[in-house]
Write an enzyme that holds these catalytic residues in place. Structure first.
Site, PDB file in Angstrom:
ATOM      1  N   CYS A 168     -14.679  -7.947  -8.709  1.00  9.25           N
ATOM      2  CA  CYS A 168     -15.970  -8.066  -8.030  1.00  9.25           C
ATOM      3  C   CYS A 168     -16.814  -6.808  -8.132  1.00  9.25           C
ATOM      4  O   CYS A 168     -18.036  -6.895  -8.293  1.00  9.25           O
ATOM      5  CB  CYS A 168     -15.772  -8.480  -6.574  1.00  9.25           C
ATOM      6  SG  CYS A 168     -14.942  -7.239  -5.534  1.00  9.25           S
ATOM      7  N   ASP A 206     -15.666  -7.819   2.410  1.00 10.86           N
ATOM      8  CA  ASP A 206     -14.711  -7.003   3.162  1.00 10.86           C
ATOM      9  C   ASP A 206     -15.308  -5.661   3.560  1.00 10.86           C
ATOM     10  O   ASP A 206     -14.964  -5.104   4.597  1.00 10.86           O
ATOM     11  CB  ASP A 206     -13.456  -6.801   2.299  1.00 10.86           C
ATOM     12  CG  ASP A 206     -12.359  -6.059   3.033  1.00 10.86           C
ATOM     13  OD1 ASP A 206     -12.065  -6.428   4.186  1.00 10.86           O
ATOM     14  OD2 ASP A 206     -11.776  -5.124   2.457  1.00 10.86           O
ATOM     15  N   SER A 264       0.839  -1.193   0.000  1.00  7.57           N
ATOM     16  CA  SER A 264       0.000   0.000   0.000  1.00  7.57           C
ATOM     17  C   SER A 264       0.875   1.244   0.000  1.00  7.57           C
ATOM     18  O   SER A 264       1.703   1.430   0.904  1.00  7.57           O
ATOM     19  CB  SER A 264      -0.917   0.012   1.224  1.00  7.57           C
ATOM     20  OG  SER A 264      -1.777  -1.119   1.211  1.00  7.57           O
TER      21      SER A 264
END
Length: 433
Positions: free
Chosen positions: A270, A292, A133
């Site tokens: 998704c 999530d 990240s």
């Protein structure tokens, strides 16, 4: 590929579970992180997956998959806080329960601060894909990605990147697009391409509800969030640079997804699939949630110690969650020219109303429409190249020729000629000023 066999079948061909071995525990305190507040769901927990749960999940996950390749996705919080020995045991359990001929892969998403020689030797040896990240240069990354003491983290992240490169570990970058970097797309992209040497990039928009629970409730958003228009402009600017010089060497997830859609394939992501529900979350204690972004009581499926993973994945509750994305799509979206790509986007962002007042419009809709209209002609060419067995990277030669012709038109334009940029203004009132 759609992960479900068909409308009348409730047995998924394949599904993914993001495993949180330390739950929401993290060594950073990123100001836009929605997951840190999930600790509130487990006030008495120690947030550490034990060996019995790790083995039970591994056994159930492998047994439930009906495909020859299975990926274990480790996330957090910060999954590396589980320790190297945890992942060594995970590999042992994977080997124990793997079926003949099955390929097992592992992917881990980390903030990069804990990476060192030992971790990277391990990742290289066992072929882990590492997601790191990173939000851009110092002033953009460190605006929100700080440690528990509020101190900047980019230098430590970059040290982790150096370890990954030193040991030739495959990695991709995950960049959150937020209020501090959304106005600087080229600076972010060039930093990732140049300084980080990233070849695979994701750009995830921050659209974060402003409430105390961290749940998907209410329509108010935090100041870290971006608008659809900002996000679309950010991606269009990056696309214009990428398509001129980096096709085939730098892979940007949303551009790859768009190309797949224009080539007649499923987007394979998704948020852009017609239905969802095949990307669940397993908390440290075995609790399974639908997604999530929906780790909250309403979307709790059960604990895999009480009910088998296969039963939960195919449960009526999860099927309803999956189909709700498609079934609640507003008419405005069903008639949209880019529905074949976005399918209404992620349900968590469907907080607006359509022009005719129907609820369920994605907050990022304006940005998606701008982006896909902007890249459409180029994507059509690239998709045709794919169908003919040629490289989509040929687009760079085509655009170079177009740019050269346009440059010539600018060079020869007279003051009262229409501006070659197509604005409709005279050259003297546009680019000729």
């Amino acid at each position: 590929m759609n992960a479900r066999q068909g409308e009348n079948s409730r047995s998924p061909l394949a599904f993914n579970v993001m495993v949180k071995p330390r739950g929401a525990v993290c060594n950073l305190d990123c100001q836009y992180c929605y997951y840190l507040r999930k600790e509130q769901l487990y006030p008495d927990g120690d947030f550490r997956m034990d060996d019995d749960m790790l083995e039970a999940f591994t056994r159930q996950y492998i047994r439930a998959q009906q495909v020859p390749e299975v990926t274990f996705a480790w996330q957090g919080g910060e999954p590396l806080l589980a320790g190297l020995e945890f992942f060594e045991r995970a590999l042992q359990f994977q080997q124990k329960y793997s079926r003949p001929g099955m390929i097992i892969k592992n992917a881990v998403q980390t903030n990069g601060v804990l990476l060192d020689d030992e971790w990277c030797r391990f990742f290289k040896r066992y072929d882990f894909l590492v997601g790191i990240s990173i939000d851009g240069p110092h002033e953009m990354h460190d605006a929100y990605r700080v440690d528990k003491g509020g101190q900047p983290t980019l230098d430590r992240v970059m040290a982790g990147v150096e370890y990954l490169n030193k040991h030739n570990v495959d990695f991709n970058t995950l960049t959150c697009v937020h209020a501090a970097n959304v106005d600087y797309p080229l600076e972010v992209y060039r930093f990732l391409r140049g300084k980080v040497e990233a070849h695979f990039m994701q750009f995830i928009p921050i659209v974060l509800r402003d409430n105390e629970t961290g749940f998907q409730e209410g329509n108010a958003l935090t100041p870290h969030s971006v608008t659809g228009k900002q996000y679309g402009s950010f991606l269009k600017t990056i696309f214009d640079e990428w398509v001129r010089r980096d096709v085939g060497t730098v892979f940007v997830q949303i551009f790859d997804v768009a190309l797949a859609a224009w080539a007649g394939e499923s987007p394979g992501l998704c948020i852009f699939d017609e239905t969802c529900g095949t990307a669940m979350v397993l908390e440290h204690n075995g609790d399974l949630y639908s997604c999530d972004h929906f780790v909250e009581p309403r979307y709790y499926l059960d604990n895999i110690s009480s009910r088998d993973l296969t039963e939960l994945v195919t449960s009526e509750q999860q099927v309803r969650f999956s189909h709700a994305k498609r079934d609640s799509l507003p008419g405005y979206c069903r008639e949209c020219s880019v529905k074949f790509i976005c399918n209404g986007g992620c349900p968590k962002n469907r907080i607006l109303s359509t022009p005719d007042g129907e609820p369920g419009l994605n907050y990022l809709c304006e940005g998606y429409r701008d982006l896909f209209a902007h890249i459409g002609p180029t994507m059509q060419y690239m998709a045709e190249e794919l169908r003919e067995g040629r490289s989509p990277a040929n687009i760079m030669y085509v655009i170079a020729q177009q740019d050269a012709r346009l440059h010539m038109r600018f060079a020869t334009a007279q003051r009262n000629d229409p501006c070659p940029c197509g604005s409709g203004l005279k050259f003297k009132n546009c680019h000729g000023r």
